[in-house]
Design an enzyme around this catalytic site. Structure first.
Site, PDB file in Angstrom:
ATOM      1  N   CYS A 111       0.838  -1.202   0.000  1.00  0.00           N
ATOM      2  CA  CYS A 111       0.000   0.000   0.000  1.00  0.00           C
ATOM      3  C   CYS A 111       0.872   1.252   0.000  1.00  0.00           C
ATOM      4  O   CYS A 111       0.603   2.216  -0.725  1.00  0.00           O
ATOM      5  CB  CYS A 111      -0.918  -0.015   1.220  1.00  0.00           C
ATOM      6  SG  CYS A 111      -2.025   1.393   1.274  1.00  0.00           S
ATOM      7  N   CYS A 204      -4.456  -2.490   6.086  1.00  0.00           N
ATOM      8  CA  CYS A 204      -4.291  -1.131   5.558  1.00  0.00           C
ATOM      9  C   CYS A 204      -5.502  -0.693   4.731  1.00  0.00           C
ATOM     10  O   CYS A 204      -5.836  -1.314   3.724  1.00  0.00           O
ATOM     11  CB  CYS A 204      -3.024  -1.099   4.704  1.00  0.00           C
ATOM     12  SG  CYS A 204      -2.612   0.502   4.022  1.00  0.00           S
TER      13      CYS A 204
END
Length: 372
Positions: A111, A204
């Site tokens: 991410c 995330c």
């Protein structure tokens, strides 16, 4: 009258860390807030394991409301960008693919590499014409190199290990010298609405989920045998080998045995989970590994002074690193436990984080551990 301050775009998440980061930057920069939406539970079929699926307002929209209020309190503009498709393509598909192989991936690292410090950064530089980007990460930049944050308990350099030197070039980490308590104190003193907001946890940009249930949205559950690796006897049944991790002791449902067990391996092709008795810890032990996708964010380090983390919040281990072709590395260390394929090995030269690689194979005394 135009000021001569440089401009910085801060990733405003609606949490206390990014709120205080924006506040601190206001002293020396023109600050712009940018909120990212990277997950849509309805589009992404995120039903099982999602406690909030029936809420009137999804958590991301509540975070956006908090980010809007922080921007109002700090008197800064706030923009919003949507990377739901890109997050799925670059981060989540890899996450599911790795679990299907029986590995344990780290989506936070991808991410950061593909979303926060690539797509987000490009939007900030190209569309908002900023000079820098900033986030609420606990990490430190010195002379263009990445270091651990002062608060070692919260340090997040591990999750930034796949960033390139180019990606780090124009990044600011305003929280680099602060502890969490100090950040909350600043937020209270400035009456920021996020001062008491709890930290985000879970995957995330997705958040907290009942993990096994969450995975069932994307990987069908398939029951199979649990084998004691010491004698190859069946000691129980599992609900799907993708849902178990190396070293796991809880949730195995192996009652009726003389002692407790831990997960020491899996065979995805045969749908088998291997366990070992707690009195036999050697099945978790290794002293070298092979890793791929090496990323070095600097060439300025002492090869004889390297240490590594094999997972987040783990003490460093002293390592010897052999750099191979095609971005592979062989890493040697004193005996360690529960090192897991798919996870990231992250390298440090003292306080400096020099990069990381993806763990592929585990060895004990140069013999590959095939049950992983």
């Amino acid at each position: 009258m135009q000021n001569n301050k440089k401009t910085v775009v801060v990733g405003l998440s609606g949490g206390v860390d990014s709120s205080v980061a924006a506040y601190l930057l206001k002293k020396n920069y023109n600050v712009i807030g940018l909120f990212m939406r990277n997950w849509d539970s309805l589009i992404n079929n995120d039903y099982l394991g999602n406690r909030e699926i029936n809420n009137d307002i999804c958590p991301q929209e509540l975070d956006y409301k908090d980010a809007q209020e922080i921007a109002r309190q700090l008197d800064i503009p706030l923009y919003r960008v949507d990377f739901v498709k890109e997050y799925w393509d670059y981060v989540f598909e890899n996450f599911i693919s790795e679990y299907k192989k029986g590995r344990t991936p780290n989506p936070d690292i991808l991410c950061n590499k593909y979303i926060k410090f690539d797509l987000f950064a490009k939007h900030a530089f190209n569309e908002l014409k900023t000079d820098y980007i900033a986030t609420g990460h606990y990490a430190k930049m010195k002379n263009g190199e990445l270091y651990r944050a002062s608060d070692k308990n919260k340090d997040q350099s591990y999750f930034l290990s796949q960033l390139s030197k180019e990606q780090l070039k124009k990044v600011l980490f305003p929280l680099e010298n602060l502890t969490k308590d100090e950040i909350r104190k600043i937020a209270r003193e400035q009456n920021l609405i996020t001062a008491a907001k709890k930290d985000s946890t879970g995957i995330c940009f997705i958040g907290e989920r009942k993990f096994a249930k969450f995975l069932q949205n994307y990987i069908p559950a398939k029951k199979g045998n649990v084998l004691d690796i010491t004698n190859q006897k069946i000691v129980g049944e599992h609900s799907g080998c993708f849902y178990y991790t190396i070293g796991q002791r809880k949730g195995l449902n192996l009652g009726g045995n003389k002692e407790s067990y831990y997960v020491c391996g899996k065979n995805v092709a045969e749908n088998i989970i291997y366990v070992a008795p707690s009195s036999r810890p050697e099945f978790l032990e290794s002293n070298s590994l092979l890793a791929s996708n090496l990323n070095l964010n600097t060439n300025n380090f002492n090869k004889k002074n390297l240490s590594a983390k094999f997972r987040y919040r783990q003490e460093d281990s002293k390592v010897k690193v052999e750099f191979l072709e095609n971005n592979f590395v062989k890493v040697y260390y004193d005996k360690a436990q529960a090192i897991t394929p798919g996870q990231q090995v992250v390298f440090y030269d003292g306080e400096k984080c020099i990069g990381g690689a993806v763990i592929e194979e585990i060895y004990l005394n140069d013999k590959k551990l095939t049950y992983l």
